[in-house]
Scaffold this active site. Structure first.
Site, PDB file in Angstrom:
ATOM      1  N   GLU A 140      -7.041   4.513   7.550  1.00  0.00           N
ATOM      2  CA  GLU A 140      -6.883   5.941   7.301  1.00  0.00           C
ATOM      3  C   GLU A 140      -8.106   6.513   6.590  1.00  0.00           C
ATOM      4  OE1 GLU A 140      -2.087   5.303   7.078  1.00  0.00           O
ATOM      5  OE2 GLU A 140      -3.207   5.630   5.222  1.00  0.00           O
ATOM      6  N   HIS A 143      -9.588   1.011   4.409  1.00  0.00           N
ATOM      7  CA  HIS A 143      -8.338   1.180   5.156  1.00  0.00           C
ATOM      8  C   HIS A 143      -8.580   2.094   6.351  1.00  0.00           C
ATOM      9  CE1 HIS A 143      -4.213   2.420   6.111  1.00  0.00           C
ATOM     10  NE2 HIS A 143      -3.839   1.302   5.513  1.00  0.00           N
ATOM     11  N   GLY A 190       2.402   2.681  11.687  1.00  0.00           N
ATOM     12  CA  GLY A 190       3.205   3.894  11.723  1.00  0.00           C
ATOM     13  C   GLY A 190       3.630   4.316  13.111  1.00  0.00           C
ATOM     14  N   SER A 239       2.729  -2.535  10.511  1.00  0.00           N
ATOM     15  CA  SER A 239       4.176  -2.447  10.700  1.00  0.00           C
ATOM     16  C   SER A 239       4.870  -3.782  10.442  1.00  0.00           C
ATOM     17  CB  SER A 239       4.504  -1.930  12.106  1.00  0.00           C
ATOM     18  OG  SER A 239       4.020  -0.624  12.288  1.00  0.00           O
ATOM     19  N   ASN A 288       0.865  -1.181   0.000  1.00  0.00           N
ATOM     20  CA  ASN A 288       0.000   0.000   0.000  1.00  0.00           C
ATOM     21  C   ASN A 288       0.898   1.226   0.000  1.00  0.00           C
ATOM     22  OD1 ASN A 288      -1.982   1.918   0.280  1.00  0.00           O
ATOM     23  ND2 ASN A 288      -2.417   1.458   2.425  1.00  0.00           N
ATOM     24  N   GLU A 333      -5.978  -4.917  10.284  1.00  0.00           N
ATOM     25  CA  GLU A 333      -5.039  -3.868  10.669  1.00  0.00           C
ATOM     26  C   GLU A 333      -5.206  -3.511  12.148  1.00  0.00           C
ATOM     27  OE1 GLU A 333      -4.779  -0.605   7.371  1.00  0.00           O
ATOM     28  OE2 GLU A 333      -6.867  -0.883   7.944  1.00  0.00           O
ATOM     29  N   LYS A 382       0.114   4.244  -0.340  1.00  0.00           N
ATOM     30  CA  LYS A 382      -0.551   5.419   0.237  1.00  0.00           C
ATOM     31  C   LYS A 382      -0.336   6.624  -0.688  1.00  0.00           C
ATOM     32  CE  LYS A 382      -0.285   3.311   4.760  1.00  0.00           C
ATOM     33  NZ  LYS A 382      -0.171   3.512   6.225  1.00  0.00           N
TER      34      LYS A 382
END
Length: 251
Positions: free
Chosen positions: A98, A96, A174, A214, A9, A168, A11
């Site tokens: 985000e 996702h 992150g 991660s 991904n 996730e 991003k």
């Protein structure tokens, strides 16, 4: 045996030339004999170029990172599932963390996106996962199962068979934190059991569930050893061809 998938991904990274260069590096360095399906999740601007240069070569596929919940119309700035499919790519990442956090995507909205993706022949990589406060309250299983129930449980058995799940742990994206291999396996097993309650054990057993949080070359092998872990949705490490392929080859 379930399909193994490692999806990068990217991003909001890489302009067009940088994206083409990275994809070419992955293509050049891949052997074509990897144990896992390679998918590159890229910004919209890369889709046509990468479909022409890498899709289908050495088993590599490309994914959009989102699609609209509308089929077409006056929705400035949106990109439909039909448009994505017309570029020649075959996958789309939906839900996702985000997108959920920054753009307030709801489970109902994601159900509509799933329907349109499937109707247009795209394979959805459907993301689910819990934030830190849910994990600390020890309610993560109920939280993530609700995401699946509200977005997936309306699907027919035929459409469910086309879905890929990506778990996730949001608290591990992150942040430098990583769910332990045991934590990843426990959640994946819970999710598979939940899917079986609706679609049956055989269908649940056939559904790939990826880990996204991660994951990097140093921990991928251990995470992928989980019986219910079928690959990864890779963020930062997917921006380096060598690191990404090291994760792919962790199987």
């Amino acid at each position: 045996m379930r399909k193994k998938i490692v999806a990068g991904n990217w991003k909001m990274n890489n302009d067009l030339e940088a994206g083409k260069k990275l994809a070419q590096e992955v293509l050049d360095k891949a052997t074509g004999n990897e144990e896992a399906q390679i998918v590159l999740g890229t910004p919209f601007i890369h889709l046509t170029a990468l479909a022409e240069t890498v899709v289908g070569k050495k088993g590599i596929e490309v994914a959009a990172q989102n699609c609209s919940d509308k089929a077409s119309g006056a929705y400035t700035g949106e990109t439909s599932a039909e448009m994505i499919k017309s570029t020649g790519v075959n996958y789309v990442i939906l839900g996702h963390s985000e997108r959920r956090e920054y753009f307030n995507e709801t489970n109902a909205e994601l159900a509509a996106k799933l329907d349109l993706a499937l109707a247009n022949g795209l394979t959805p990589i459907f993301c689910c996962g819990e934030p830190l406060e849910i994990r600390e309250a020890d309610t993560q299983y109920d939280y993530v199962k609700q995401q699946l129930t509200e977005s997936l449980f309306h699907l027919s058995d035929e459409d469910f068979a086309k879905i890929v799940i990506a778990y996730e742990p949001i608290w591990a994206i992150g942040t430098g934190k990583t769910a332990t291999s045991a934590q990843a396996q426990e959640m994946h097993a819970e999710l598979r059991s939940h899917l079986a309650s609706k679609f049956g054990q055989a269908a649940a057993d056939a559904c790939p569930i990826l880990y996204g949080g991660s994951c990097k070359p140093s921990n991928a092998k251990e995470i992928f050893e989980g019986a219910d872990v079928d690959g990864g949705l890779i963020g930062g490490a997917s921006l380096n061809a060598d690191d990404f392929l090291a994760i792919v080859n962790s199987f």
